[in-house]
Scaffold this active site. Structure first.
Site, short mmCIF file in Angstrom:
data_model
loop_
_atom_site.label_atom_id
_atom_site.label_comp_id
_atom_site.label_asym_id
_atom_site.label_seq_id
_atom_site.Cartn_x
_atom_site.Cartn_y
_atom_site.Cartn_z
N ARG A 331 -13.28 -34.34 -0.05
CA ARG A 331 -12.03 -34.26 -0.82
C ARG A 331 -11.91 -35.52 -1.68
O ARG A 331 -11.37 -36.53 -1.26
CB ARG A 331 -10.83 -34.14 0.13
CG ARG A 331 -9.50 -34.09 -0.59
CD ARG A 331 -8.33 -33.83 0.36
NE ARG A 331 -7.08 -33.83 -0.38
CZ ARG A 331 -6.33 -34.91 -0.61
NH1 ARG A 331 -6.71 -36.09 -0.14
NH2 ARG A 331 -5.21 -34.81 -1.31
N SER A 400 -5.14 -23.05 0.93
CA SER A 400 -3.98 -23.77 1.47
C SER A 400 -2.77 -22.86 1.45
O SER A 400 -2.52 -22.19 0.45
CB SER A 400 -3.61 -24.96 0.58
OG SER A 400 -4.72 -25.76 0.35
N LYS A 429 -1.38 -37.75 1.78
CA LYS A 429 -0.81 -37.08 0.62
C LYS A 429 0.70 -36.98 0.80
O LYS A 429 1.17 -36.73 1.92
CB LYS A 429 -1.45 -35.68 0.50
CG LYS A 429 -1.03 -34.91 -0.73
CD LYS A 429 -1.90 -33.65 -0.90
CE LYS A 429 -1.37 -32.80 -2.03
NZ LYS A 429 -2.20 -31.62 -2.28
C1 LIG Z 1 -8.23 -27.34 5.10
C2 LIG Z 1 -7.38 -27.76 3.95
N1 LIG Z 1 -6.14 -27.27 3.88
C3 LIG Z 1 -5.34 -27.64 2.85
C4 LIG Z 1 -5.82 -28.47 1.87
C5 LIG Z 1 -4.95 -28.83 0.69
O1 LIG Z 1 -5.44 -28.28 -0.51
P1 LIG Z 1 -4.57 -28.41 -1.85
O2 LIG Z 1 -3.24 -27.87 -1.59
O3 LIG Z 1 -5.33 -27.88 -2.97
O4 LIG Z 1 -4.44 -29.97 -2.04
P2 LIG Z 1 -5.61 -31.02 -2.31
O5 LIG Z 1 -6.30 -31.28 -1.02
O6 LIG Z 1 -6.53 -30.45 -3.31
O7 LIG Z 1 -4.89 -32.22 -2.79
C6 LIG Z 1 -7.12 -28.95 1.98
N2 LIG Z 1 -7.67 -29.75 1.06
N3 LIG Z 1 -7.89 -28.56 3.03
C1 LIG Z 2 -4.57 -32.86 1.69
C2 LIG Z 2 -3.54 -32.27 2.54
N1 LIG Z 2 -3.05 -31.02 2.32
C3 LIG Z 2 -2.10 -30.70 3.18
C4 LIG Z 2 -1.38 -29.43 3.17
O1 LIG Z 2 -0.50 -29.24 3.99
O2 LIG Z 2 -1.71 -28.60 2.34
S1 LIG Z 2 -1.80 -31.90 4.31
C5 LIG Z 2 -2.95 -32.87 3.61
C6 LIG Z 2 -3.27 -34.26 4.10
C7 LIG Z 2 -4.06 -34.25 5.39
O3 LIG Z 2 -4.36 -35.54 5.71
P1 LIG Z 2 -3.74 -36.26 6.98
O4 LIG Z 2 -4.37 -35.63 8.16
O5 LIG Z 2 -4.15 -37.70 6.82
O6 LIG Z 2 -2.27 -36.10 6.93
#
Ligand SMILES: Cc1ncc(COP(=O)(O)OP(=O)(O)O)c(N)n1
Ligand SMILES: Cc1nc(C(=O)O)sc1CCOP(=O)(O)O
Ligand SMILES: [Mg+2]
Length: 498
Positions: A331, A400, A429
């Site tokens: 990512r 997502s 995020k």
């Molecule tokens: C496994 C998984 N779930 C959710 C996300 C989030 O994807 P997205 O909403 O496109 O956000 P970004 O990660 O692209 O900022 C994910 N990456 N992986």
């Molecule tokens: C990239 C991202 N997407 C989300 C969603 O809910 O779609 S939560 C998330 C961040 C996951 O990282 P952490 O485990 O450090 O919170």
């Protein structure tokens, strides 16, 4: 009293009286009347019998030869004509004494005789339905225009027979699919979709009067109902049963769509919409089955951004994998394409060495170029179908989801797994809205697709996710920001149930 008989009725009456004279009793039997009416192959009574599926020769033979039958006397002419006029008035608004209504009056004259006739394929209800002019003006269904107005047409009967047979096929196939989605997959989204499709098919087919479909039905006479293909009784697994029935439903819908056009464009259009949904359902059910297989044991999914890792990426992958993480996502949100493809290629090697699945975030093109196992798509990224064209049929596609509707859409779009979040505030995020554990609970109850809860999940709160019903999580900071990812990954696996 003088009755105004049609020439065909007069001929039939004379034949019946002649038969009574010949047998010496002088009693005119129902049989004599009916044989008189069926004398001419081209006559309306003969045509009614044939169009409702009876074999004319069989009926004539039974009326003439069946010594074991009761042959009750016919009612008086007055009674027969009164009943015929009444039926003509009710069904056609016309009391004229024509052969088809006299025929109907005679068929209804004696219940026991009627049962005997049923035994040789005479279906009085179906004949009555064919004579019922009201049935040929279909009630407009909801917003639909009236479908067709036609008094008697062999073409419509033929088309109705095909539609009726295929409606039954489609209904049966949907019933089998309902069982698969409900009991094998335990998936409410798919079960609801099958139910909705059944409902929409029923609404579409209501454009053809049910009595006409019934009148056209001729199961014993249908060619091929007793023919069984070689593989008909061989099924290796429930998923194969589902696959066969998805195809069966699609074929039946196609046939209804084509023959339904005989009744006007509306039916064809409505059934076409259901057929397209059957293709979508097929992708969701079958792709879901493959994904469920590949991701069956996947509990811990790690999202990695190079800059967030306190150790090197390759060390983090190797350690977390050794601790039990099974899926890794690259990512990177700020890299140039050159930097990204370079990192993506290296991550392919590291994940292969670690024996784990490898997913690229956001970019199906990069996923395909580096031979990743799949791609992850957010709600603003490419739709599943478009990404599928890039990554191919075997790659995993994750989506997502943040709302129930997005879950339903992802399942029906053919996603292979879903991300479910954000569950808790995240260091990786920022979010302003948290569907949280309620959403985790909803997903756990609703779909059988592999679902990974994410967003701020760590060793302290992972147990709450499990309590809410999901035993798969995706984490970023909880692993990337650890000096020693292995024991953390191992602890996650314990919490998630091994
Ligand atoms: C496994 C998984 N779930 C959710 C996300 C989030 O994807 P997205 O909403 O496109 O956000 P970004 O990660 O692209 O900022 C994910 N990456 N992986
Ligand atoms: C990239 C991202 N997407 C989300 C969603 O809910 O779609 S939560 C998330 C961040 C996951 O990282 P952490 O485990 O450090 O919170
Ligand atoms: Mg994204």
């Amino acid at each position: 009293m003088k009755h105004d008989l049609s020439p065909a009725v007069e001929r039939a009456r004379d034949a019946a009286l002649g038969a009574a004279d010949r047998n010496g009793t002088g009693v005119v039997r129902l049989t004599d009347w009916l044989l008189g009416l069926l004398e001419e192959d081209e006559g309306k009574p003969a045509s009614l019998l044939e169009r409702t599926g009876a074999d004319l020769a069989d009926v004539r033979a039974a009326l003439g030869d069946r010594g074991d039958w009761l042959h009750p006397p016919a009612p008086s002419e007055y009674t027969i004509y009164a009943a015929a006029r009444e039926r003509g008035l009710v069904l056609r608004g016309d009391p004229a004494l024509t052969s088809e209504f006299v025929f109907l009056a005679l068929l209804n004259a004696d219940a026991g005789f009627r049962d005997q006739l049923a035994g040789v394929g005479v279906r009085v209800d179906a004949i009555e339905a064919l004579l019922d002019a009201k049935l040929y003006v279909a009630a407009p269904a909801d917003d639909a225009e009236p479908v067709f107005v036609v008094p008697e047409s062999t073409e419509h009967i033929d088309a109705a027979r095909v539609v009726d047979a295929n409606l039954n096929r489609a209904r049966e196939a949907f019933r089998v699919l309902d069982d698969y989605c409900r009991f094998v997959l335990d998936d409410r989204v798919l079960t609801e979709e099958v139910k909705a499709m059944r409902h929409d098919l029923a609404a579409a087919s209501a454009r053809i009067p049910p009595a006409l479909l019934l009148a056209a039905r001729n199961t014993p006479g249908d060619v091929g109902t007793d023919v069984t293909a070689g593989g008909e009784y061989a099924r290796e697994s429930p998923s194969q049963v589902a696959a066969v029935n998805l195809k069966r439903a699609q074929e039946a819908l196609r046939s209804i769509e084509e023959y339904g056009k005989v009744f006007g464009p509306e039916l064809g259009r409505a059934v076409e919409a259901v057929r397209y949904r059957a293709y979508t359902l097929e992708r969701a059910v079958l792709a879901g089955a493959t994904a469920r297989g590949r991701l069956a044991g996947a509990k811990l999914y790690v999202l990695l951004t190079g800059a967030q890792c306190v150790s090197s990426l390759d060390f983090t992958i190797a350690e977390a994998a050794a601790g039990g993480a099974q899926v890794f996502q690259l990512r990177e949100k700020t890299m140039t394409d050159r930097e990204l493809i370079d990192r993506a290629e290296r991550m392919r090697r590291w994940t292969r060495d670690a024996g784990v699945l490898y997913i690229v975030n956001d970019r199906p093109d990069v996923a395909r170029l580096v031979g990743a196992d799949g791609v992850h798509l957010g709600q603003d990224d490419l739709p599943v179908a478009a990404a599928r064209r890039i990554v191919g049929p075997d790659a995993l596609i994750g989506v997502s989801t943040h709302t129930p509707e997005q879950v339903r859409r992802a399942v029906l779009d053919g996603a292979d797994y879903i991300g479910v979040g954000p569950t808790f505030p995240s260091r990786t995020k920022e979010f302003d809205h948290f569907p949280g554990l309620d959403f985790v609970r909803f997903v756990a109850a609703e779909t059988s697709l592999p679902a990974f809860a994410l967003g701020g999940i760590n060793l302290s709160n992972a147990g709450q996710v499990v309590e809410a019903g999901l035993t798969r999580v995706a984490v970023s900071s909880a692993i990337a920001e650890e000096d020693e990812p292995q024991p953390v990954a191992a602890r996650f696996r314990q919490i998630l149930g091994g």
